[in-house]
Design a protein around this motif. Structure first.
Motif, PDB file in Angstrom:
ATOM      1  N   ALA A 144       0.811  -1.219   0.000  1.00 46.34           N
ATOM      2  CA  ALA A 144       0.000   0.000   0.000  1.00 46.34           C
ATOM      3  C   ALA A 144       0.844   1.269   0.000  1.00 46.34           C
ATOM      4  N   ASP A 145       1.914   1.296   0.787  1.00 45.26           N
ATOM      5  CA  ASP A 145       2.746   2.500   0.844  1.00 45.26           C
ATOM      6  C   ASP A 145       3.420   2.794  -0.493  1.00 45.26           C
ATOM      7  N   TRP A 146       3.609   1.760  -1.327  1.00 44.42           N
ATOM      8  CA  TRP A 146       4.238   1.948  -2.626  1.00 44.42           C
ATOM      9  C   TRP A 146       3.225   2.316  -3.702  1.00 44.42           C
ATOM     10  N   LEU A 183       0.009   3.608  -3.297  1.00 46.07           N
ATOM     11  CA  LEU A 183      -0.909   4.724  -3.074  1.00 46.07           C
ATOM     12  C   LEU A 183      -0.442   6.066  -3.639  1.00 46.07           C
ATOM     13  N   PRO A 184       0.854   6.406  -3.603  1.00 49.16           N
ATOM     14  CA  PRO A 184       1.240   7.710  -4.158  1.00 49.16           C
ATOM     15  C   PRO A 184       0.843   7.919  -5.615  1.00 49.16           C
ATOM     16  N   ASP A 226      -6.992   6.653   0.543  1.00 48.13           N
ATOM     17  CA  ASP A 226      -6.220   5.985   1.585  1.00 48.13           C
ATOM     18  C   ASP A 226      -6.227   4.470   1.395  1.00 48.13           C
ATOM     19  N   ARG A 227      -5.517   3.805   2.291  1.00 50.98           N
ATOM     20  CA  ARG A 227      -5.387   2.350   2.276  1.00 50.98           C
ATOM     21  C   ARG A 227      -6.746   1.657   2.407  1.00 50.98           C
ATOM     22  N   ASP A 229      12.412   4.607  -3.110  1.00 43.78           N
ATOM     23  CA  ASP A 229      11.499   4.458  -4.226  1.00 43.78           C
ATOM     24  C   ASP A 229      12.290   4.373  -5.535  1.00 43.78           C
TER      25      ASP A 229
END
Length: 309
Positions: free
Chosen positions: A54-56, A58-59, A113-114, A294
Motif C-alpha cells: 500500500a505505501d508503494w 498509493l502515491p 487511503d489504504r 522508491d
C-alpha cells in the motif's frame, strides 16, 4: 531469492475455512476463493498483497479518478472495467462528479487511503488504472504514459531499446522520465510535469514523441493502432493520454496468468528484466520488502514543464 526473479509461489497460509478475515482494517469475505486458478492465488492473498504494498502503490493512485478491473468470478471468468461510483464499493471509495463525453455528468471513483484500496479489493478489484490528473483539477493533467506494445515475435531487447530511445528523446527536451514493466508484454515510460497544459495539448505532445520515434526507425516502430501494419514492430501507444483514458498504475496486479505486476524500475535495472511480466506477485512482495528507496525517487517533487507545441 533475487527480487528480479519471477516467482508466483506464495508462502502465506490460506485459511482452513472460508470465513471473513480482517486485512488492514477491512473485512474481506470469501478469502479462500481462488482468484488466479492456474496459480492457486486466493482473494485473501490478493488483499494481503495490496495491504503489503500500500505505501508503494498509493502515491500514484490516491486522489485520481480511476477505473478498476473487477473479476468477481476470478481471472478466468468475465472480468470488466468499472469507472463509475456505486455505494456498494465501500465507505472510503469516493465519488467525483465528472463531465461525460455526451455532455452529461456522472460520478466517477477515487480513493484517498489504504482503506479505500482494500475496500475495492474486497469488491473483487484486481487492477487499478488511474487518470493522468487529480480530482481537484481533472482537466489539468500532470503525467503522461507512453506504452511500448510489441507485436508478437518482437524481441524483448528491442522493447528495452525502444524505452531507452524514448528516454533519450525526452532528455533532449529537458524532461526526466521513469520506466516500469506493464505487467503484460511491454514497458511504460512515464513523465511527470507541472499542471498547466490541457488534455488536448498533452495528447498532441505525446503524438509528436511517438511520431519522432517512428521517424528515427520506421522499420521498428509504429504510432498508429492499426494491427494490419504492426507486424514485427512496436506500437508507441500515445493514445492513453487523453481525458478519461487510463493506464495501469505501478504495483498493480494484472488479471492474467501468473499474477504479474506492473513494476516501477530504476533505469539501470531495466537490463536485468526479461519481460514485461517479469514480476509475479511473490517477487513483487519480496521486492517491496527489500526496497529502501522508491525506484522513482524524486518524481513527486519534479517541477518540469512540457515543451509547447
Amino acid at each position: 531469492m533475487n527480487d528480479l526473479h519471477r516467482d508466483t509461489h506464495l508462502a502465506t497460509k490460506r485459511p482452513h475455512a472460508d470465513k471473513p478475515v480482517d486485512v488492514a482494517g477491512v473485512r474481506i469475505t470469501h478469502p479462500g476463493r481462488v482468484v488466479y486458478p492456474d496459480d492457486g492465488i486466493t482473494k485473501g492473498e490478493v488483499a494481503a498483497y495490496y495491504a503489503a504494498v500500500a505505501d508503494w502503490i498509493l502515491p500514484g493512485l490516491i486522489n485520481r479518478p480511476l477505473s478498476m478491473v473487477r473479476c468477481p468470478g476470478g481471472t478466468d471468468s468475465a472480468c470488466f472495467f468499472q469507472k463509475h461510483h456505486a455505494a456498494k464499493l465501500g465507505s472510503s471509495v469516493r465519488p467525483i462528479p465528472l463531465e461525460e463525453k455526451d455532455g452529461g455528468e456522472d460520478d466517477y471513483v477515487y480513493i484517498s487511503d489504504r482503506k479505500g484500496l482494500l475496500q475495492l479489493v474486497q469488491m473483487n478489484t484486481i487492477e487499478f488504472h488511474p487518470w493522468g490528473s487529480r480530482v481537484d483539477k481533472p482537466d489539468s493533467p500532470d503525467r503522461i504514459v507512453l506504452d511500448l506494445d510489441p507485436a508478437p515475435g518482437v524481441a524483448w531487447e528491442a522493447v528495452v531499446e525502444g524505452a531507452r530511445g524514448i528516454r533519450e528523446l525526452l532528455a533532449g527536451m529537458q524532461l526526466t522520465s521513469f520506466v516500469r514493466t506493464s505487467g503484460g508484454k511491454g514497458l511504460h515510460v512515464v513523465v511527470p510535469f507541472r499542471r498547466g497544459p490541457r488534455w488536448q495539448a498533452v495528447k498532441d505532445f505525446c503524438e509528436r514523441v511517438a511520431v519522432a520515434m517512428v521517424e528515427r526507425a520506421p522499420d521498428r516502430y509504429i504510432a498508429t493502432a492499426s494491427k494490419a501494419q504492426r507486424e514485427g514492430k512496436i506500437f508507441i501507444d500515445w493514445l492513453r493520454n487523453a481525458r478519461g483514458a487510463t493506464s495501469v498504475c505501478s504495483w498493480s496486479l494484472r488479471a492474467r496468468d501468473g499474477a504479474p505486476v506492473a513494476m516501477p524500475l530504476r533505469w539501470e535495472e531495466l537490463g536485468k528484466v526479461d519481460s514485461g511480466a517479469a514480476f509475479g506477485m511473490q517477487a513483487a512482495l519480496e521486492r517491496a520488502s527489500r526496497l529502501r528507496t522508491d525506484p522513482w525517487e524524486g518524481m513527486a517533487t519534479l517541477q518540469q514543464r512540457l515543451p509547447r507545441g
